[in-house]
Design an enzyme around this catalytic site. Structure first.
Site, mmCIF file in Angstrom:
data_model
loop_
_atom_site.group_PDB
_atom_site.id
_atom_site.type_symbol
_atom_site.label_atom_id
_atom_site.label_comp_id
_atom_site.label_asym_id
_atom_site.label_seq_id
_atom_site.Cartn_x
_atom_site.Cartn_y
_atom_site.Cartn_z
ATOM 1 N N HIS A 142 -3.667 -16.646 -30.959
ATOM 2 C CA HIS A 142 -3.994 -16.323 -29.573
ATOM 3 C C HIS A 142 -2.728 -16.178 -28.729
ATOM 4 C CE1 HIS A 142 -7.643 -18.207 -31.171
ATOM 5 N NE2 HIS A 142 -8.294 -17.444 -30.327
ATOM 6 N N GLU A 177 -13.816 -5.794 -35.319
ATOM 7 C CA GLU A 177 -12.894 -4.984 -34.529
ATOM 8 C C GLU A 177 -12.863 -3.523 -34.976
ATOM 9 O OE1 GLU A 177 -12.167 -9.115 -33.855
ATOM 10 O OE2 GLU A 177 -12.196 -7.981 -35.731
#
Length: 228
Positions: free
Chosen positions: A81, A11
């Site tokens: 998530h 990321e």
């Protein structure tokens, strides 16, 4: 392949790469697979992207950077998530944070972020991926009440959004409204004024289908354009 490509799941690297592309003047859209994993890129976002214009005295900027990421919970995403990290970035000057509430808003706001001259974070509520299912129901006379009940049931029991169009008049009827909707949704049903429905239907698939109508309004021929 030159414009859209995969990267390693890093990321910090994804956002850093996006910043570098944006500084050159290109439009950069960096995607973090889930908002829960945006934290390794936190330093790049708040210390690089957000401050680039300020620290260079507006000589350089990465305003053409948009970071998009699925966001929020849908009931089965568990710990990594389901997070909503927008508050971490809302307190950082120099970036814009956007979270749409509907598919219609998502399209417009995403385009606005891409065109904006400031770095933007665009969080996409995962629930909207389901909400984008849309049906178009056409009716007239008293059947409109039945169609409205069907639309309400579809929304309540299936989570499917339905657009109800009340034709109101038969001759003339609102061809423009129907064609505008059919062009987007392309319904397969036929009813009154079959010729006009075919016109709308074929318009929706104009790149694949050519059509011809006789003067009496009956469809005479239909060619499937198979790339010729």
């Amino acid at each position: 392949k030159d414009r859209v490509f995969n990267t390693p799941l890093c990321e910090q690297g994804i956002v850093g790469f996006g910043i570098g592309i944006a500084v050159t003047g290109a439009t950069a859209i960096a995607e973090i697979q889930f908002a829960d994993y945006i934290f390794p890129a936190f330093d790049q976002i708040v210390n690089e992207a957000a401050k680039y214009r300020y620290r260079s005295g507006d000589l350089f900027n990465c305003g053409s950077l948009t970071i998009r990421s699925p966001w929020g919970c849908v009931g089965h995403g568990a710990l990594y998530h389901s997070q909503s990290p927008e508050a971490f970035f809302a307190h950082c000057p120099g970036i814009k944070v956007v979270v749409p509430r509907s598919p219609f808003q998502a399209k417009g706001l995403l385009l606005s972020c891409i065109e904006d001259k400031n770095p933007c974070i665009f969080f996409e509520p995962k629930i909207l991926y389901r909400a984008a299912v849309i049906l178009c129901l056409f009716s007239s006379f008293f059947q409109v009440h039945v169609i409205r009940e069907v639309a309400a049931m579809a929304q309540e029991k299936l989570g499917v959004s339905c657009e109800v169009i009340d034709l109101r008049t038969i001759i003339p009827w609102d061809v423009d409204t129907v064609c505008k909707t059919v062009t987007c949704q392309a319904p397969l049903s036929m009813g009154f004024s079959r010729r006009e429905y075919w016109k709308c239907f074929l318009q929706a698939f104009s790149s694949h289908v050519r059509h011809c109508f006789l003067s009496n309004g009956q469809c005479s021929k239909l060619w499937l354009n198979r790339g010729r």
